[in-house]
Design a protein around this motif. Structure first.
Motif, PDB file in Angstrom:
ATOM      1  N   MET A 288       0.838  -1.193   0.000  1.00  0.00           N
ATOM      2  CA  MET A 288       0.000   0.000   0.000  1.00  0.00           C
ATOM      3  C   MET A 288       0.879   1.251   0.000  1.00  0.00           C
ATOM      4  O   MET A 288       1.843   1.337   0.741  1.00  0.00           O
ATOM      5  N   LYS A 289       0.531   2.208  -0.855  1.00  0.00           N
ATOM      6  CA  LYS A 289       1.263   3.461  -0.924  1.00  0.00           C
ATOM      7  C   LYS A 289       0.409   4.589  -0.352  1.00  0.00           C
ATOM      8  O   LYS A 289      -0.824   4.535  -0.385  1.00  0.00           O
TER       9      LYS A 289
ATOM     10  N   ARG B 257      -2.448  -0.248  -4.693  1.00  0.00           N
ATOM     11  CA  ARG B 257      -3.414   0.520  -3.925  1.00  0.00           C
ATOM     12  C   ARG B 257      -2.739   1.765  -3.364  1.00  0.00           C
ATOM     13  O   ARG B 257      -1.650   1.692  -2.803  1.00  0.00           O
ATOM     14  N   VAL B 258      -3.401   2.889  -3.530  1.00  0.00           N
ATOM     15  CA  VAL B 258      -2.875   4.163  -3.057  1.00  0.00           C
ATOM     16  C   VAL B 258      -3.917   4.802  -2.157  1.00  0.00           C
ATOM     17  O   VAL B 258      -5.097   4.909  -2.523  1.00  0.00           O
ATOM     18  N   VAL B 259      -3.496   5.216  -0.965  1.00  0.00           N
ATOM     19  CA  VAL B 259      -4.378   5.932  -0.046  1.00  0.00           C
ATOM     20  C   VAL B 259      -4.033   7.416  -0.119  1.00  0.00           C
ATOM     21  O   VAL B 259      -2.919   7.806   0.248  1.00  0.00           O
ATOM     22  N   PRO B 260      -4.947   8.260  -0.612  1.00  0.00           N
ATOM     23  CA  PRO B 260      -4.668   9.701  -0.665  1.00  0.00           C
ATOM     24  C   PRO B 260      -5.042  10.377   0.649  1.00  0.00           C
ATOM     25  O   PRO B 260      -6.050  10.040   1.283  1.00  0.00           O
TER      26      PRO B 260
ATOM     27  N   PRO C  47     -12.298   8.150  -1.163  1.00  0.00           N
ATOM     28  CA  PRO C  47     -11.191   7.407  -0.560  1.00  0.00           C
ATOM     29  C   PRO C  47     -10.176   8.281   0.147  1.00  0.00           C
ATOM     30  O   PRO C  47      -9.207   7.782   0.735  1.00  0.00           O
ATOM     31  N   ILE C  48     -10.387   9.594   0.123  1.00  0.00           N
ATOM     32  CA  ILE C  48      -9.425  10.521   0.710  1.00  0.00           C
ATOM     33  C   ILE C  48      -9.514  10.484   2.226  1.00  0.00           C
ATOM     34  O   ILE C  48     -10.602  10.528   2.808  1.00  0.00           O
TER      35      ILE C  48
END
Length: 330
Positions: A1-2, A70-73, A99-100
């Motif tokens: 996860m990024k 997968r990227v979590v902003p 998703p922010i």
């Protein structure tokens, strides 16, 4: 996860569309008025969340169907108190199911109003005249350090993007990241060429986004000035990995110190484009390039990443706002 963490100001924009820019001490009737959430980083996040949710990719890229990580902003911004109507308007503007992560925003309990921008948009010339009012106390270095400390276990998977608003504060924040989260990637936006201290931020960053005004005045000379000079605090990445992105007539990219240069035109077909709303075009370009750099680091070429950002920004100026940009068919 990024983790992609964007640090910048958040505004409520009042946009007045007028037939022409008014003369001083005159009266003019607006043809339209719109109030919407603004701010460079929030705008970029609004576009990025669409790309992340849709898995959007450049259809011309052969490997565009490859699944991206997968990227979590995250948004780091100063907002009024959490119960204020302005805060609710800002957070709800990203839509249900966003998703922010807003958990790192800084709420000012003794303030009820958000920072404001009043924008006069001329139908005659397309110019945008912006007047800002910011009454919220700005983020302190100590507040940022507390936020950064929460990502220490994810340092190598973090990308920090800064709006270059207050260079003296941002510089201390970047140097803190270099010390405490040395595996992080850092990018900045350098928008105003006359803002003192932005060149020092560029020297400390891995990726630099220059605005059109920088490109017109001093972007390339600034890049070349720093290509053989180590930054004040040596980052873990070599200078050969530092890149500058220049937004001008489309966009160009320059790798330092290798000198690899590429350009992507905004309208290679030469067909007339109807410009509806250019507000946030640069923020959209940044969203597209960040999406390519983070989600497609290996399967997209540098040219494809640049082209995706340009194409996305070109589509943005042909519509009002940012809705639908994650759908490559619109």
């Amino acid at each position: 996860m990024k983790h992609l963490i964007l640090v910048g100001a958040c505004y409520l924009d009042t946009i007045l569309t007028v037939p022409h820019f008014p003369e001083e001490d005159s009266k003019l009737r607006a043809t339209a008025v719109q109030v919407r959430r603004g701010g460079n980083c929030p705008n970029t996040l609004e576009v990025l969340q669409q790309l992340l949710l849709s898995g959007s990719a450049n259809d011309s890229e052969p490997d565009s169907r490859q699944q991206h990580p997968r990227v979590v902003p995250h948004l780091v911004a100063c907002l009024p108190n959490a119960r204020a109507a302005a805060t609710g308007k800002i957070l709800s503007s990203f839509g249900p199911g966003s998703p922010i992560d807003f958990g790192h925003c800084i709420y000012r309990d003794d303030h009820d109003e958000a920072a404001s921008s009043y924008i006069i948009r001329s139908a005659e010339t397309g110019s945008r005249t912006i007047v800002n009012f910011q009454d919220l106390p700005e983020m302190t270095v100590g507040e940022f350090e507390n936020i950064a400390d929460k990502f220490t276990e994810h340092a190598a998977d973090c990308w920090w993007h800064f709006e270059g608003r207050i260079p003296e504060t941002t510089l201390q924040c970047i140097r803190y990241l270099r010390r405490v989260l040395p595996g992080s990637t850092i990018s900045i936006e350098a928008e105003k060429p006359n803002r003192e201290g932005l060149a020092a931020l560029a020297a400390e960053s891995d990726v630099v986004f220059y605005s059109q005004s920088w490109a017109n005045v001093s972007a390339i000379p600034t890049l070349l000035t720093h290509r053989n000079r180590p930054p004040v605090h040596e980052p873990p990445r070599s200078l050969s990995e530092r890149r500058g992105i220049l937004d001008e007539g489309g966009a160009s990219a320059l790798s330092i110190p290798g000198g690899e240069y590429m350009h992507c035109a905004a309208n290679p077909s030469g067909k007339d484009l109807l410009v509806v709303d250019s507000l946030g075009a640069g923020d959209t370009f940044i969203a597209g390039v960040l999406f390519g750099l983070i989600c497609h680091p290996d399967d997209w070429s540098a040219e494809a990443k640049l082209a995706f950002g340009v194409e996305l920004a070109t589509r943005k100026v042909q519509r009002d706002g940012f809705a639908g940009l994650g759908n490559t068919n619109t």
